[in-house]
Write an enzyme that holds these catalytic residues in place. Structure first.
Site, mmCIF file in Angstrom:
data_model
loop_
_atom_site.group_PDB
_atom_site.id
_atom_site.type_symbol
_atom_site.label_atom_id
_atom_site.label_comp_id
_atom_site.label_asym_id
_atom_site.label_seq_id
_atom_site.Cartn_x
_atom_site.Cartn_y
_atom_site.Cartn_z
ATOM 1 N N LYS A 154 83.021 -53.303 -20.154
ATOM 2 C CA LYS A 154 83.414 -54.240 -21.185
ATOM 3 C C LYS A 154 84.881 -54.627 -20.985
ATOM 4 O O LYS A 154 85.576 -53.869 -20.300
ATOM 5 C CB LYS A 154 83.198 -53.639 -22.564
ATOM 6 N N ASP A 183 78.834 -49.424 -22.403
ATOM 7 C CA ASP A 183 79.627 -49.280 -23.628
ATOM 8 C C ASP A 183 79.741 -47.773 -23.798
ATOM 9 O O ASP A 183 78.765 -47.104 -24.157
ATOM 10 C CB ASP A 183 78.886 -49.896 -24.817
ATOM 11 N N HIS A 184 80.912 -47.212 -23.523
ATOM 12 C CA HIS A 184 80.966 -45.751 -23.393
ATOM 13 C C HIS A 184 80.636 -45.030 -24.691
ATOM 14 O O HIS A 184 80.266 -43.867 -24.685
ATOM 15 C CB HIS A 184 82.299 -45.290 -22.791
ATOM 16 N N GLU A 222 92.205 -45.038 -34.621
ATOM 17 C CA GLU A 222 92.944 -44.457 -33.483
ATOM 18 C C GLU A 222 94.411 -44.313 -33.858
ATOM 19 O O GLU A 222 94.939 -45.133 -34.625
ATOM 20 C CB GLU A 222 92.856 -45.386 -32.272
ATOM 21 N N ASP A 241 87.825 -55.952 -28.755
ATOM 22 C CA ASP A 241 87.976 -54.687 -28.031
ATOM 23 C C ASP A 241 87.066 -53.589 -28.606
ATOM 24 O O ASP A 241 86.579 -52.744 -27.868
ATOM 25 C CB ASP A 241 89.449 -54.242 -28.116
ATOM 26 N N HIS A 246 81.609 -51.256 -29.593
ATOM 27 C CA HIS A 246 81.416 -49.895 -30.104
ATOM 28 C C HIS A 246 80.903 -49.866 -31.563
ATOM 29 O O HIS A 246 79.956 -49.168 -31.874
ATOM 30 C CB HIS A 246 82.712 -49.096 -30.024
ATOM 31 N N LYS A 346 94.318 -49.639 -34.455
ATOM 32 C CA LYS A 346 95.210 -48.797 -33.645
ATOM 33 C C LYS A 346 96.375 -48.379 -34.517
ATOM 34 O O LYS A 346 96.706 -49.042 -35.494
ATOM 35 C CB LYS A 346 95.714 -49.604 -32.452
ATOM 36 N N LYS A 351 93.237 -39.974 -35.613
ATOM 37 C CA LYS A 351 92.170 -40.385 -34.692
ATOM 38 C C LYS A 351 90.878 -39.799 -35.219
ATOM 39 O O LYS A 351 90.680 -38.575 -35.215
ATOM 40 C CB LYS A 351 92.439 -39.864 -33.268
HETATM 41 C C1 BG6 Z 1 87.929 -48.676 -25.398
HETATM 42 C C2 BG6 Z 1 88.935 -49.639 -25.927
HETATM 43 O O1 BG6 Z 1 86.707 -49.309 -25.158
HETATM 44 O O2 BG6 Z 1 87.733 -47.630 -26.345
HETATM 45 C C3 BG6 Z 1 90.248 -48.938 -26.231
HETATM 46 O O3 BG6 Z 1 89.144 -50.672 -24.982
HETATM 47 C C4 BG6 Z 1 90.021 -47.761 -27.143
HETATM 48 O O4 BG6 Z 1 91.187 -49.830 -26.801
HETATM 49 C C5 BG6 Z 1 88.898 -46.872 -26.606
HETATM 50 O O5 BG6 Z 1 91.219 -47.021 -27.230
HETATM 51 C C6 BG6 Z 1 88.529 -45.805 -27.612
HETATM 52 O O6 BG6 Z 1 87.648 -44.898 -27.009
HETATM 53 P P1 BG6 Z 1 87.522 -43.382 -27.508
HETATM 54 O O7 BG6 Z 1 86.424 -42.830 -26.679
HETATM 55 O O8 BG6 Z 1 88.862 -42.753 -27.280
HETATM 56 O O9 BG6 Z 1 87.191 -43.482 -28.981
#
Ligand code: BG6
Length: 507
Positions: A154, A183-184, A222, A241, A246, A346, A351
């Site tokens: 992405k 999409d992790h 975050e 983003d 997500h 952000k 977090k």
């Molecule tokens: C990413 C975004 O896909 O996910 C980042 O581009 C974000 O901006 C990140 O910080 C957050 O991932 P995680 O796994 O730390 O929640």
């Protein structure tokens, strides 16, 4: 090693970048330690910078030492793993360099005496995905529809039209089954657990609807700012983003109908149904259902941090949002009238990512008013990270001779229940790519439907620049407008549950 999996070469484009260093290689190394990778497995990093194999390996080892969930690598196992890593310097989109890479891949086939499966991971800026895909196709090195795969990171496009163009191009060059849109969040244990929680238990599904649920809140907060990614982020913003991918993926898992089976397309069909049922946002309604914000300077964990506009590679008058909150409605039988509130930002106070399901009050209050002063409706919190777990809030009689009711929490915490560190999202997803399982990846129609949901907001925000940025100090829970958005409906954001070491939850 896994002898069931066929020989595979993974080619990572953008091997000099942050993603390879922080996430991909630590994940591959952990898979190697867990003996999950194929016996014959090689990784070729491609980037423009001139580097030899040894310097490349050294840099990647630094990343593993810093970011692997297992901490620093041990020399012996690292050296074994590193023997499978090699580097290819050059501009892959130039015809002559592309040809050389093709020959490098043939050498593996020759050495293993079999045409290996190939995974091409595009960890590159969105602007060059097209050129790389065209080059892969014209070289004919990714043409085995059943064994060659392409992983696309992405952001997939920057709006509906560009996502459709990119999908059009990719599907004209490759079979849809070869394209893995990542999409992790979908690889996170706790996100996958939403499906298990909902559909492997018979307790919750009967109450998972408008009759019992008052509203749903999804928070992905975050504390980090934009770090070294100002150049990308300033053109993207929080909506592109985080929300388009997500947060909407989490919403789909919460709201989807039960799939008939766990087959990739079955699950993905049910998720797309949710996106299609989200009520389109009319231009005149945007100010009522969507708010944006940008952080000013502030304090996080006792340390002063700069405003977004002072970050590296960010325009000093930037109008990019670093916070977004939305109210979405889902027009179907299950969810009619149940608001879904989403927020992400952000430089927020903590977090924490979690989903809170707020249930309706009990239909009849039989207790005397004095007994229920601290009464609260039931709630269920799915804690995605950190302190992964599930918390259910119920009402109980407080011990004593007086009848007094009050809330208590029942908790499940991964770290107590399992005592193992769960795999990182990228471990799960990379292994799925190697295995050829696309269940946790996004299909073109999902990506496009998600763009469709946020497009009206993107357009409206672009047309009218914000008047009051920055509007929240770093270290807060976001702008006041986000509180007003939800207060209009008589609701308020629940402070995410931050557990201390004993597991006591602060709310
Ligand atoms: C990413 C975004 O896909 O996910 C980042 O581009 C974000 O901006 C990140 O910080 C957050 O991932 P995680 O796994 O730390 O929640």
């Amino acid at each position: 090693m896994n002898t069931q999996l066929e020989p595979t070469v993974m080619v990572i484009f953008g091997a000099g970048g942050d993603l390879t260093w922080r996430k991909l290689v630590p994940a591959l190394y952990n898979l190697y330690l867990d003996r999950r990778l194929p016996e014959q497995f090689a990784i070729v990093g491609v980037a423009r910078q001139e580097l030899d194999d040894d310097s490349f390996r050294r840099r990647l080892r630094e990343g593993v030492d810093l970011f692997s969930r297992r901490g620093r690598a041990e020399d012996a196992s690292w050296n074994e793993f590193a023997a499978r890593l090699s580097y290819f310097a050059g501009d892959f989109t130039a015809p002559e360099t592309g040809g050389l890479l093709g020959r490098r891949l043939d050498e593996f086939d020759h050495q293993w005496d079999i045409r290996a499966a190939r995974v091409f991971y595009l960890a590159i800026p969105p602007g060059i995905v097209e050129a790389a895909a065209r080059q892969l196709e014209s070289l004919g090195i990714c043409k085995d529809c059943t064994r060659d795969r392409l992983v696309v990171e992405k952001p997939f496009g920057r709006d509906l039209a560009s996502a459709q163009n990119l999908d059009g191009l990719l599907t004209s060059l490759f079979a849809e089954s070869q394209i893995y849109r990542i999409d992790h969040y979908l690889g996170k244990e706790t996100v996958q657990n939403i499906l298990a929680f909902r559909f492997a238990n018979s307790l919750f599904e009967p109450v998972w609807n408008r009759r019992y649920i008052d509203h749903v809140q999804i928070t992905v907060a975050e504390t980090v700012g934009v770090e070294e990614r100002g150049g990308y982020y300033d053109k993207a913003g929080a909506l592109r983003d985080m929300v388009q991918n997500h947060l909407l993926q989490i919403l789909c898992l919460i709201a989807m109908e039960p799939p008939v089976s766990f087959a990739a397309d079955e699950v993905r069909n049910k998720k797309v149904d949710v996106l299609r049922a989200i009520r389109p946002i009319l231009p005149e309604e945007i100010h009522r259902v969507a708010v944006r914000g940008q952080y000013g300077k502030g304090t996080i964990a006792g340390k002063g941090v700069p405003a977004y506009r002072e970050e590296h590679d960010v325009a000093p008058d930037s109008a990019t949002e670093t916070f977004a909150a939305l109210k979405l409605s889902i027009d179907n039988w299950r969810w009619q009238g149940v608001p879904f509130y989403l927020r992400t930002g952000k430089r927020l106070h903590a977090k924490v990512s979690e989903v809170t399901i707020l249930f309706r009050p009990a239909p009849h209050q039989l207790f005397p008013p004095a007994a229920v002063e601290s009464w609260q409706p039931n709630r269920l919190v799915l804690r995605i990270q950190p302190e992964e777990g599930i918390v259910t809030r119920i009402q109980v009689k407080q011990p004593g001779t007086r009848l007094l009711l009050g809330p208590v929490d029942m908790q499940f915490r991964y770290r107590d229940a399992f005592r193992v560190t769960p795999p990182e999202a990228y471990e799960t997803l990379l292994l799925d790519v190697v295995r050829g399982d696309a269940t946790l990846f996004m299909r073109a129609d999902q990506v496009e439907s998600a763009w469709g949901v946020i497009s009206p907001i993107l357009d409206a925000w672009e047309a009218v620049p914000p008047a009051d940025f920055p509007d929240y100090p770093a270290g807060s829970w976001g702008p006041e407008s986000a509180d007003l958005l939800i207060a209009k409906e008589g609701h308020s954001w629940l402070t995410p549950t931050i557990a201390d070491d004993e597991g006591k939850v602060e709310t």
